[in-house]
Design an enzyme around this catalytic site. Structure first.
Site, PDB file in Angstrom:
ATOM      1  N   LYS A 112       4.581   0.069   9.376  1.00 18.87           N
ATOM      2  CA  LYS A 112       4.594   1.395   8.767  1.00 18.87           C
ATOM      3  C   LYS A 112       3.957   2.447   9.672  1.00 18.87           C
ATOM      4  CE  LYS A 112       3.176   0.002   4.745  1.00 18.87           C
ATOM      5  NZ  LYS A 112       2.697  -0.135   3.375  1.00 18.87           N
ATOM      6  N   GLU A 165       0.875  -1.163   0.000  1.00 15.83           N
ATOM      7  CA  GLU A 165       0.000   0.000   0.000  1.00 15.83           C
ATOM      8  C   GLU A 165       0.920   1.222   0.000  1.00 15.83           C
ATOM      9  OE1 GLU A 165      -2.723   0.155   3.296  1.00 15.83           O
ATOM     10  OE2 GLU A 165      -3.543   2.063   2.609  1.00 15.83           O
ATOM     11  N   ARG A 180       5.713 -13.269   8.983  1.00 16.57           N
ATOM     12  CA  ARG A 180       6.366 -11.994   8.712  1.00 16.57           C
ATOM     13  C   ARG A 180       7.703 -11.932   9.430  1.00 16.57           C
ATOM     14  NH1 ARG A 180       2.502  -7.959   8.692  1.00 16.57           N
ATOM     15  NH2 ARG A 180       3.978  -6.313   9.162  1.00 16.57           N
TER      16      ARG A 180
HETATM   17  P1  ATP Z   1       3.081  -2.679   7.935  1.00 17.69           P
HETATM   18  O1  ATP Z   1       2.791  -3.777   8.883  1.00 17.69           O
HETATM   19  O2  ATP Z   1       4.487  -2.209   7.892  1.00 17.69           O
HETATM   20  O3  ATP Z   1       2.137  -1.562   8.034  1.00 17.69           O
HETATM   21  P2  ATP Z   1       1.775  -3.775   5.751  1.00 17.69           P
HETATM   22  O4  ATP Z   1       1.550  -5.233   5.807  1.00 17.69           O
HETATM   23  O5  ATP Z   1       0.598  -2.915   6.012  1.00 17.69           O
HETATM   24  O6  ATP Z   1       3.015  -3.389   6.568  1.00 17.69           O
HETATM   25  P3  ATP Z   1       1.790  -3.465   2.962  1.00 17.69           P
HETATM   26  O7  ATP Z   1       2.392  -2.372   2.186  1.00 17.69           O
HETATM   27  O8  ATP Z   1       0.326  -3.607   2.986  1.00 17.69           O
HETATM   28  O9  ATP Z   1       2.375  -3.326   4.381  1.00 17.69           O
HETATM   29  O10 ATP Z   1       2.457  -4.854   2.612  1.00 17.69           O
HETATM   30  C1  ATP Z   1       2.960  -5.251   1.376  1.00 17.69           C
HETATM   31  C2  ATP Z   1       3.343  -6.695   1.461  1.00 17.69           C
HETATM   32  O11 ATP Z   1       4.471  -6.853   2.320  1.00 17.69           O
HETATM   33  C3  ATP Z   1       2.230  -7.546   2.040  1.00 17.69           C
HETATM   34  O12 ATP Z   1       2.095  -8.711   1.257  1.00 17.69           O
HETATM   35  C4  ATP Z   1       2.706  -7.885   3.422  1.00 17.69           C
HETATM   36  O13 ATP Z   1       2.232  -9.136   3.805  1.00 17.69           O
HETATM   37  C5  ATP Z   1       4.221  -7.860   3.264  1.00 17.69           C
HETATM   38  N1  ATP Z   1       4.878  -7.531   4.530  1.00 17.69           N
HETATM   39  C6  ATP Z   1       4.649  -6.464   5.311  1.00 17.69           C
HETATM   40  N2  ATP Z   1       5.381  -6.519   6.427  1.00 17.69           N
HETATM   41  C7  ATP Z   1       6.114  -7.660   6.362  1.00 17.69           C
HETATM   42  C8  ATP Z   1       7.074  -8.296   7.210  1.00 17.69           C
HETATM   43  N3  ATP Z   1       7.423  -7.759   8.374  1.00 17.69           N
HETATM   44  N4  ATP Z   1       7.618  -9.462   6.802  1.00 17.69           N
HETATM   45  C9  ATP Z   1       7.273  -9.996   5.634  1.00 17.69           C
HETATM   46  N5  ATP Z   1       6.379  -9.460   4.779  1.00 17.69           N
HETATM   47  C10 ATP Z   1       5.798  -8.303   5.132  1.00 17.69           C
HETATM   48 MG    MG Z   2      -1.210  -3.803   5.505  1.00 17.43          MG
END
Ligand code: ATP
Ligand code: MG
Length: 591
Positions: A298, A39, A288
């Protein structure tokens, strides 16, 4: 010393095993198509790197494709700055996307799919307030209660949904919900929201839309539209999987009824022809990445930036990809790290030291060596002529001749490291002390003859004599010295700023603060140490920003990508010290 066996091996993970099986059975022909779906509401962090390496790595390994998809369904938090930074970070990590769609590219298609769901009797407009919806959702033990609006007719739902789209209704007045099962054990299946009203401009579609599709609706359908085969995401989406499946399956079912599309036959043709609707995507979840001593969310990272705990998203203490880049981490080291931690189904926390280990492995080979004195004290060579200058040619890399040599000037007055001198050194201190002889790296043996201190007892100047016979730092067949020290000419050396970074947080797990505290309470203000009076050899004067190198005996450094100006102002970020704390951790846990 750490041995190779201490370090996690790179292996074939469960995702790759699934793909190989699918390829064997011909589930998708031999098609493999993944996507990385951030996102655009912040910069990418090292956790995202794990997902990037997995999704793009799988596509590379199986001759498939990987899309970089911007999941931009939330108009309020998204921004083009984030879009640009995400692209830059993915490319910097060494990956190329096959396509770079935005979820918003499909707003029109998604809208017609929602209408299709309504016509199939699978979706309805709910006028309950947010509070009523929450109350009627039930609990873990109790089933939910059907909305009083659940049995609206298709015609009524269609006209209400069209009114939502036309902007005739206020934010929050109603939502479109999937008609699934209010008694389902999985909460997510209790009539999930598919569309909401939001009168807000979107960074790409402007004011075209005032209704926006929800994550669960958008995600699976975007996968299907793009022809994704394996939709890999993190464990927190495990509970969303049944909704993902429901959306994709409902659409596939709907596509069998072209008459439902009515005047939108063109959209039907387009959808029905897409590979994703003959070979539907399936979602798989992996754990993760968590790393000791930092936060990988984020929401938290944005707080650090907005409340000025750090200088920006690319502050070298940030666990963002841009932060690591500015600090001097290489894409190779991050990819190696992601390979070693593997892809598992259970959450765990990885030691930051492993990432540093991967960095040192990489930089040991690729970083040229220089001398820099970060905490200088003057050394005067008493028997060295005032205006004499020796120019020593010293190898840039101890193992690889191909790096060549650089010229290092030696003069009567030098800078050495304060910590390399002791007034009353113990026996095992193989550096400088009164009457002790040491080697100045690549130059001469010098014998300490005296020193001065100020009123507070601080050493202000050290004196020594040099032995001209030891030129180049060696004495064939002669006496040996134990210590070798780095040095910089006081008259020819150049002043530089060195920025030392330590952990941004003072505790190992800032994600679990004590009661009454939050993670920002653990930000360590001393995690940045700026040393503005360092001296480095002249060979560094023209170094370009963003160059990795080693200050011998001190650590790996990188010229700062923003503040370092060749020939004007030298600014070096310490990437990592030379101490391998990973080996130490392995020892502690008895490996
Ligand atoms: P955050 O938890 O930092 O807000 P998010 O999951 O909201 O991260 P997105 O931009 O929606 O961030 O995620 C993009 C992709 O990265 C998704 O498929 C998510 O599952 C993956 N992702 C996010 N954080 C991690 C992590 N710590 N380890 C592995 N993959 C991750
Ligand atoms: Mg997310």
């Amino acid at each position: 010393m750490s041995t190779k066996a201490d370090v996690p091996e790179k292996g074939k993970d469960f995702i790759r095993q699934i793909i190989e099986k699918d390829n064997e059975t011909g589930k998708y022909g031999s098609r493999v198509h993944t996507r990385f779906p951030p996102e655009p509401n912040g910069y990418l962090h090292i956790g995202h790197a794990k997902s990037i390496c997995l999704n793009f790595g799988v596509a590379r390994d199986y001759d498939g494709k990987c899309n970089l998809r911007f999941d931009d369904t939330n108009p309020v938090k998204e921004d083009i700055e984030y879009v640009d930074s995400i692209r830059e970070d993915v490319e910097w990590l060494g990956f190329k996307w096959d396509a770079n769609p935005f979820a918003s590219d499909n707003f029109e298609k998604l809208y017609f799919i929602a209408e299709l769901f309504i016509k199939m009797g699978k979706a309805y407009v709910d006028h309950q307030s947010a509070e009523e919806i929450r109350e009627n959702r039930g609990t873990l033990k109790e089933p939910g209660t059907n909305s009083p609006y659940r049995d609206r007719t298709v015609e009524e739902n269609l006209s209400l949904f069209r009114a939502m789209k036309a902007g005739e209704l206020e934010d929050g007045e109603c939502i479109l919900r999937g008609k699934i099962d209010m008694t389902a054990a999985n909460f997510m299946l209790r009539d999930p929201a598919l569309y909401r009203i939001k009168h807000a401009d979107h960074h790409r579609t402007g004011d075209t839309w005032c209704i926006y599709p929800m994550y669960d609706f958008t995600h699976g359908l975007s996968d299907a539209i793009e022809g994704i085969t394996h939709s890999i995401c993190t464990l927190e989406f495990e509970n969303n999987r049944p909704v993902y499946d429901w959306c994709v399956n409902t659409l596939m079912e709907g596509l069998k009824q072209p008459e439902l599309f009515g005047e939108n036959a063109a959209i039907y043709e387009e959808l029905a022809a897409l590979p994703g609707f003959n070979q539907r995507p399936w979602q798989y979840e992996f754990a993760r990445l968590n790393i000791t001593g930092t936060v990988l969310s984020k929401r938290k990272l944005i707080q650090l930036v907005q409340e000025d705990y750090v200088s920006g998203w690319d502050d070298p203490r940030m666990p963002t990809i841009s932060g690591f880049r500015r600090r001097g981490f290489t894409p190779e080291s991050i990819r190696d790290f992601c390979d070693r931690i593997g892809v598992a189904k259970a959450d765990s926390t990885v030691e930051y030291a492993l990432l540093e280990y991967c960095l040192r492995q990489d930089l040991n080979d690729r970083a040229a060596r220089y001398m820099g004195v970060v905490d200088p004290v003057k050394l005067v060579i008493e028997n060295y002529p005032e205006d004499q200058v020796d120019e020593f040619e010293i190898a840039l890399h101890p193992e690889y001749e191909s790096y060549g040599k650089r010229k290092v000037p030696f003069t009567k007055e030098l800078w050495i490291e304060r910590a390399d001198f002791m007034e009353d050194p113990p026996k095992k201190f193989f550096r400088m002390g009164p009457d002790r002889e040491v080697r100045l790296r690549g130059a001469y043996y010098v014998l300490c003859t005296g020193y001065d201190t100020d009123a507070d007892g601080n050493v202000t100047e050290i004196r020594a004599t040099y032995d001209p016979e030891t030129k180049g730092g060696w004495l064939e067949g002669g006496r040996k010295v134990k210590g070798t020290m780095h040095w910089v000419s006081a008259t020819k050396g150049i002043k530089a700023e060195v920025r030392n970074y330590s952990n941004l947080f003072s505790i190992d797990n800032p994600n679990a603060p004590e009661e009454g505290k939050t993670f920002v309470d653990y930000v360590d203000p001393d995690s940045l140490e700026v040393l503005s009076e360092c001296y480095v050899e002249p060979a560094l004067a023209k170094m370009q920003p963003g160059t990795n190198f080693q200050f011998e005996r001190t650590g790996y450094f990188c010229s700062d990508s923003k503040d370092h100006k060749p020939g004007e102002k030298l600014v070096f970020n310490r990437t990592a010290t030379l101490r391998d704390s990973w080996a130490k951790i392995q020892k502690q846990i008895g490996k």
